[in-house]
Motif scaffolding. Structure first.
Motif, mmCIF file in Angstrom:
data_model
loop_
_atom_site.group_PDB
_atom_site.id
_atom_site.type_symbol
_atom_site.label_atom_id
_atom_site.label_comp_id
_atom_site.label_asym_id
_atom_site.label_seq_id
_atom_site.Cartn_x
_atom_site.Cartn_y
_atom_site.Cartn_z
ATOM 1 N N ARG A 135 0.826 -1.220 0.000
ATOM 2 C CA ARG A 135 0.000 0.000 0.000
ATOM 3 C C ARG A 135 0.859 1.269 0.000
ATOM 4 N NH1 ARG A 135 -3.171 -3.336 3.523
ATOM 5 N NH2 ARG A 135 -5.107 -3.907 2.468
ATOM 6 N N ALA A 136 2.042 1.200 0.617
ATOM 7 C CA ALA A 136 2.917 2.370 0.708
ATOM 8 C C ALA A 136 3.718 2.612 -0.573
ATOM 9 C CB ALA A 136 3.874 2.206 1.887
ATOM 10 N N PHE A 137 3.789 1.626 -1.452
ATOM 11 C CA PHE A 137 4.610 1.746 -2.660
ATOM 12 C C PHE A 137 4.096 2.867 -3.552
ATOM 13 C CE2 PHE A 137 5.454 0.548 -7.128
ATOM 14 C CZ PHE A 137 6.837 0.522 -7.103
ATOM 15 N N ASP A 138 4.991 3.764 -3.921
ATOM 16 C CA ASP A 138 4.671 4.873 -4.818
ATOM 17 C C ASP A 138 5.475 4.694 -6.099
ATOM 18 O OD1 ASP A 138 4.174 7.252 -6.130
ATOM 19 O OD2 ASP A 138 5.221 8.506 -4.674
ATOM 20 N N PRO A 139 4.809 4.414 -7.226
ATOM 21 C CA PRO A 139 5.545 4.209 -8.483
ATOM 22 C C PRO A 139 6.484 5.368 -8.830
ATOM 23 C CG PRO A 139 3.273 3.516 -8.749
ATOM 24 C CD PRO A 139 3.368 4.183 -7.392
ATOM 25 N N ALA A 140 6.129 6.580 -8.467
ATOM 26 C CA ALA A 140 6.988 7.729 -8.782
ATOM 27 C C ALA A 140 8.336 7.628 -8.077
ATOM 28 C CB ALA A 140 6.288 9.033 -8.401
ATOM 29 N N SER A 141 8.373 6.951 -6.925
ATOM 30 C CA SER A 141 9.624 6.856 -6.165
ATOM 31 C C SER A 141 10.675 6.019 -6.885
ATOM 32 C CB SER A 141 9.356 6.263 -4.779
ATOM 33 O OG SER A 141 9.016 4.882 -4.878
ATOM 34 N N VAL A 142 10.261 5.223 -7.878
ATOM 35 C CA VAL A 142 11.213 4.417 -8.663
ATOM 36 C C VAL A 142 11.197 4.835 -10.133
ATOM 37 C CG1 VAL A 142 11.252 2.434 -7.096
ATOM 38 C CG2 VAL A 142 9.504 2.543 -8.897
ATOM 39 N N GLY A 143 10.687 6.045 -10.393
ATOM 40 C CA GLY A 143 10.691 6.591 -11.749
ATOM 41 C C GLY A 143 9.593 6.068 -12.651
ATOM 42 N N LEU A 144 8.551 5.446 -12.079
ATOM 43 C CA LEU A 144 7.487 4.862 -12.895
ATOM 44 C C LEU A 144 6.149 5.577 -12.727
ATOM 45 C CD1 LEU A 144 8.327 1.084 -12.359
ATOM 46 C CD2 LEU A 144 8.570 2.389 -14.487
ATOM 47 N N GLY A 145 6.191 6.824 -12.258
ATOM 48 C CA GLY A 145 4.959 7.573 -12.028
ATOM 49 C C GLY A 145 4.097 7.729 -13.270
ATOM 50 N N ALA A 146 4.717 7.894 -14.433
ATOM 51 C CA ALA A 146 3.952 8.058 -15.677
ATOM 52 C C ALA A 146 3.577 6.716 -16.309
ATOM 53 C CB ALA A 146 4.757 8.895 -16.667
ATOM 54 N N TYR A 147 4.245 5.650 -15.905
ATOM 55 C CA TYR A 147 4.007 4.318 -16.500
ATOM 56 C C TYR A 147 2.956 3.538 -15.705
ATOM 57 C CZ TYR A 147 5.199 -0.326 -18.407
ATOM 58 O OH TYR A 147 5.152 -1.563 -18.994
ATOM 59 N N LEU A 148 3.057 3.549 -14.392
ATOM 60 C CA LEU A 148 2.131 2.806 -13.533
ATOM 61 C C LEU A 148 1.049 3.747 -13.008
ATOM 62 C CD1 LEU A 148 4.621 0.556 -11.503
ATOM 63 C CD2 LEU A 148 3.363 -0.013 -13.591
ATOM 64 N N THR A 149 0.111 4.108 -13.880
ATOM 65 C CA THR A 149 -0.943 5.045 -13.494
ATOM 66 C C THR A 149 -2.293 4.365 -13.290
ATOM 67 O OG1 THR A 149 -1.439 5.531 -15.815
ATOM 68 C CG2 THR A 149 0.146 6.978 -14.701
ATOM 69 N N ASP A 150 -2.526 3.236 -13.930
ATOM 70 C CA ASP A 150 -3.836 2.575 -13.901
ATOM 71 C C ASP A 150 -3.793 1.368 -12.959
ATOM 72 O OD1 ASP A 150 -6.397 1.691 -14.433
ATOM 73 O OD2 ASP A 150 -5.984 1.080 -16.503
ATOM 74 N N ASP A 151 -3.869 1.628 -11.658
ATOM 75 C CA ASP A 151 -3.815 0.578 -10.636
ATOM 76 C C ASP A 151 -5.159 -0.151 -10.595
ATOM 77 O OD1 ASP A 151 -3.684 -0.987 -8.307
ATOM 78 O OD2 ASP A 151 -2.582 0.527 -7.200
ATOM 79 N N VAL A 152 -5.149 -1.453 -10.904
ATOM 80 C CA VAL A 152 -6.377 -2.256 -10.931
ATOM 81 C C VAL A 152 -6.367 -3.339 -9.851
ATOM 82 C CG1 VAL A 152 -6.808 -1.793 -13.377
ATOM 83 C CG2 VAL A 152 -5.474 -3.812 -12.719
ATOM 84 N N THR A 153 -5.460 -3.222 -8.898
ATOM 85 C CA THR A 153 -5.276 -4.252 -7.876
ATOM 86 C C THR A 153 -6.581 -4.657 -7.214
ATOM 87 O OG1 THR A 153 -3.065 -3.388 -7.423
ATOM 88 C CG2 THR A 153 -4.038 -4.843 -5.751
#
Length: 172
Positions: A135-153
């Motif tokens: 839950r704490a994982f932020d895609p932007a923190s690993v440079g994927l903010g623009a790639y991992l935008t559509d979270d369907v978990t």
């Protein structure tokens, strides 16, 4: 028995700028989707870890759940896999998976499913050690903010079992 804790995003294409750990060609099918009983053929094609290229045949059981679920997975002989594939009697789902190493040590698994079919799609997953970490994982923190935008978990109908039902069982 293990616990699988992962988040899932719908994506387009492969990410750029991350070290490729491995590439696998897969085919998977379902004996049952409730509960999940899956077979998978995995052909390791690229290994950045120096592992020998090999084929594996896996039988997997999963409990219900989205962010986390119980999982039992073990290798089976190719002959047993072929028997189960015959028992299923439907075309297995082809996937190409590339696994990338992220700067924080996590691995990003990106899958291209049913390439060339009208239903083809891409998705990415990251596995975690705990639900809190997930839950704490932020895609932007690993440079994927623009790639991992559509979270369907947590969205219903986003599992590969649901895709199997829609594209194989309901078409049969």
């Amino acid at each position: 028995m293990g616990m699988e804790i992962e988040r899932k995003w719908m994506v387009q294409g492969w990410p750029e700028g991350y070290p490729l750990r491995k590439e696998e060609e897969m085919r998977q099918g379902y004996v049952s989707v409730r509960p999940t009983v899956r077979i998978r053929e995995e052909k390791l094609r690229v290994s950045g870890e120096g592992a020998p290229l090999k084929d594996e045949f896996i039988l997997c059981f999963k409990s219900k759940g989205r962010l986390s679920r119980k999982e039992i997975e073990f290798p089976i002989e190719e002959a047993r896999f072929r028997e189960l594939e015959d028992l299923i009697g439907l075309p297995l789902i082809p996937k190409l998976r590339r696994t990338y190493l992220l700067p924080d040590g996590h691995q990003l698994e990106v899958n291209h499913v049913d390439e060339g079919a009208p239903t083809e799609f891409w998705y990415a997953e990251v596995e975690f050690r705990s639900e809190d970490e997930a839950r704490a994982f932020d895609p932007a923190s690993v440079g994927l903010g623009a790639y991992l935008t559509d979270d369907v978990t947590e969205q219903p109908g986003q599992s590969m079992g649901a895709y199997w039902t829609a594209t194989r069982l309901q078409q049969a």
